[in-house]
Design a protein around this motif. Sequence first.
Motif, short mmCIF file in Angstrom:
data_model
loop_
_atom_site.label_atom_id
_atom_site.label_comp_id
_atom_site.label_asym_id
_atom_site.label_seq_id
_atom_site.Cartn_x
_atom_site.Cartn_y
_atom_site.Cartn_z
N LEU A 1 45.51 7.65 11.96
CA LEU A 1 46.04 8.48 10.88
C LEU A 1 45.38 8.06 9.59
CD1 LEU A 1 49.82 8.36 11.84
CD2 LEU A 1 48.51 10.48 11.57
N TYR B 1 42.68 0.44 16.55
CA TYR B 1 43.32 1.30 17.55
C TYR B 1 43.02 0.76 18.93
CZ TYR B 1 43.08 5.40 20.72
OH TYR B 1 43.18 6.27 21.77
N LEU C 1 57.84 10.16 11.57
CA LEU C 1 57.26 11.50 11.49
C LEU C 1 58.30 12.51 11.01
CD1 LEU C 1 54.88 13.43 12.17
CD2 LEU C 1 55.90 13.65 14.45
N TYR D 1 48.37 1.11 17.44
CA TYR D 1 47.62 1.12 16.18
C TYR D 1 48.17 0.02 15.27
CZ TYR D 1 47.19 5.97 17.84
OH TYR D 1 46.99 7.11 18.59
N GLU E 1 51.20 11.78 16.49
CA GLU E 1 52.65 11.57 16.48
C GLU E 1 52.90 10.12 16.88
OE1 GLU E 1 54.90 14.48 18.58
OE2 GLU E 1 56.74 13.29 18.53
N GLN E 2 52.99 9.27 15.90
CA GLN E 2 53.07 7.83 16.13
C GLN E 2 54.43 7.30 15.73
OE1 GLN E 2 49.60 6.01 14.30
NE2 GLN E 2 48.24 7.54 15.22
N PHE F 1 56.44 4.05 14.45
CA PHE F 1 56.13 2.84 13.70
C PHE F 1 57.18 1.76 13.89
CE2 PHE F 1 52.43 3.64 11.04
CZ PHE F 1 52.24 4.99 11.26
N GLY F 2 56.71 0.53 13.82
CA GLY F 2 57.60 -0.61 13.78
C GLY F 2 58.08 -0.87 12.36
N PRO F 3 58.95 -1.86 12.20
CA PRO F 3 59.50 -2.16 10.87
C PRO F 3 58.53 -2.90 9.96
CG PRO F 3 60.36 -3.68 12.48
CD PRO F 3 59.55 -2.69 13.25
N PHE G 1 46.02 8.34 5.74
CA PHE G 1 47.16 8.64 4.88
C PHE G 1 46.73 8.91 3.44
CE2 PHE G 1 50.89 7.83 7.44
CZ PHE G 1 50.46 6.97 8.44
N ARG H 1 54.66 18.17 11.83
CA ARG H 1 53.23 18.30 12.10
C ARG H 1 52.88 19.78 12.04
NH1 ARG H 1 52.85 16.08 18.17
NH2 ARG H 1 50.64 16.40 17.78
N TYR I 1 48.18 -0.85 11.09
CA TYR I 1 47.91 -0.38 9.73
C TYR I 1 48.34 -1.46 8.75
CZ TYR I 1 47.74 4.34 11.79
OH TYR I 1 47.43 5.44 12.55
N TYR J 1 54.74 12.28 7.04
CA TYR J 1 55.58 11.15 7.43
C TYR J 1 56.49 10.83 6.25
CZ TYR J 1 53.31 9.98 11.84
OH TYR J 1 52.86 9.99 13.13
N LEU K 1 51.82 -2.95 9.58
CA LEU K 1 52.59 -2.03 10.41
C LEU K 1 51.89 -1.81 11.74
CD1 LEU K 1 53.48 0.73 7.78
CD2 LEU K 1 55.00 -1.02 8.68
N ARG L 1 62.04 2.42 8.63
CA ARG L 1 60.64 2.45 9.01
C ARG L 1 60.04 3.83 8.79
NH1 ARG L 1 60.91 0.53 15.08
NH2 ARG L 1 62.41 -0.92 14.16
N LEU L 2 58.74 3.84 8.71
CA LEU L 2 58.00 5.09 8.57
C LEU L 2 58.23 5.97 9.80
CD1 LEU L 2 55.88 6.33 6.57
CD2 LEU L 2 54.13 5.29 8.00
N PHE M 1 49.91 16.03 9.21
CA PHE M 1 51.27 15.52 9.41
C PHE M 1 51.90 15.18 8.07
CE2 PHE M 1 50.91 14.68 13.99
CZ PHE M 1 49.54 14.64 14.15
N LEU N 1 48.34 2.99 2.59
CA LEU N 1 48.40 2.77 4.03
C LEU N 1 47.00 2.87 4.62
CD1 LEU N 1 51.58 4.77 4.97
CD2 LEU N 1 51.00 2.55 5.98
N GLN O 1 49.83 -1.89 4.74
CA GLN O 1 50.41 -1.17 3.59
C GLN O 1 50.46 -2.14 2.42
OE1 GLN O 1 54.49 0.17 4.19
NE2 GLN O 1 54.14 1.97 2.92
N ASN P 1 42.47 8.80 17.14
CA ASN P 1 42.48 7.36 17.10
C ASN P 1 43.09 6.78 15.84
OD1 ASN P 1 40.46 8.05 15.37
ND2 ASN P 1 38.90 6.79 16.31
N PHE Q 1 44.35 2.23 7.91
CA PHE Q 1 44.15 2.00 9.33
C PHE Q 1 43.33 0.72 9.54
CE2 PHE Q 1 43.13 2.83 13.67
CZ PHE Q 1 41.78 2.54 13.83
N VAL R 1 59.47 0.49 18.53
CA VAL R 1 58.42 -0.50 18.33
C VAL R 1 59.03 -1.70 17.60
CG1 VAL R 1 56.20 -0.96 17.24
CG2 VAL R 1 56.67 1.31 18.22
#
Lengths: 111, 113
Positions: free
Chosen positions: A99, B48, A46, B33, B101-102, B104-106, A101, A49, B35, A36, B91, A43-44, A34, B43, B37, A97, B45, B4
Amino acid sequence: AQRVTQPEKLLSVFKGAPVELKCNYSYSGSPELFWYVQYSRQRLQLLLRHISRESIKGFTADLNKGETSFHLKKPFAQEEDSAMYYCALVPLSGGYNKLIFGAGTRLAVHP
Amino acid sequence: GAGVSQSPSNKVTEKGKDVELRCDPISGHTALYWYRQSLGQGLEFLIYFQGNSAPDKSGLPSDRFSAERTGGSVSTLTIQRTQQEDSAVYLCASSYQGSGEQYFGPGTRLTVT
């Protein structure tokens, strides 16, 4: 080990120039890859992909399993492309489960 | 629809205090999830959730970190006895079932003084 490498912290180009953000990965199986993007104060999200093989905002990325690369390309950069770009992989054996990065590349497009 | 959401957006706390960070995923997304940063680590993880269970906690950096999810929706990340190295943006992301394909929140920016 699962790892994503983005060798450039900063890529600075002029508007209209071609852009290539490099991404290499290390994974013993078949990952899903992916890109991003995080625009300033947003915000982050996508960007694209590899399985969809589509072009988003003029960007494309091709998975090269031989070179274990997934470079992001755009033929003509625009100022609004300035952002932080992250390459990421999902190890398919893990059941989607997480990503993993890369460190990210900041793209700065100058007028 | 709503994306989110995370709260608080910013949190300043003193070293040694406990903090709770909240995440409200997109309705209908069963996977959630967390994460982190940070400048030094990029970033990372953390954990989950699939529904209310956490099949992958491998990213939690120490036993001071814990998370729960109730009702298959809201999740709380708790950091006990905060340390300065916990300072980061936390995050949250959600996806339909499990997917790369996720959404994300702020983020919550945590500063430990």
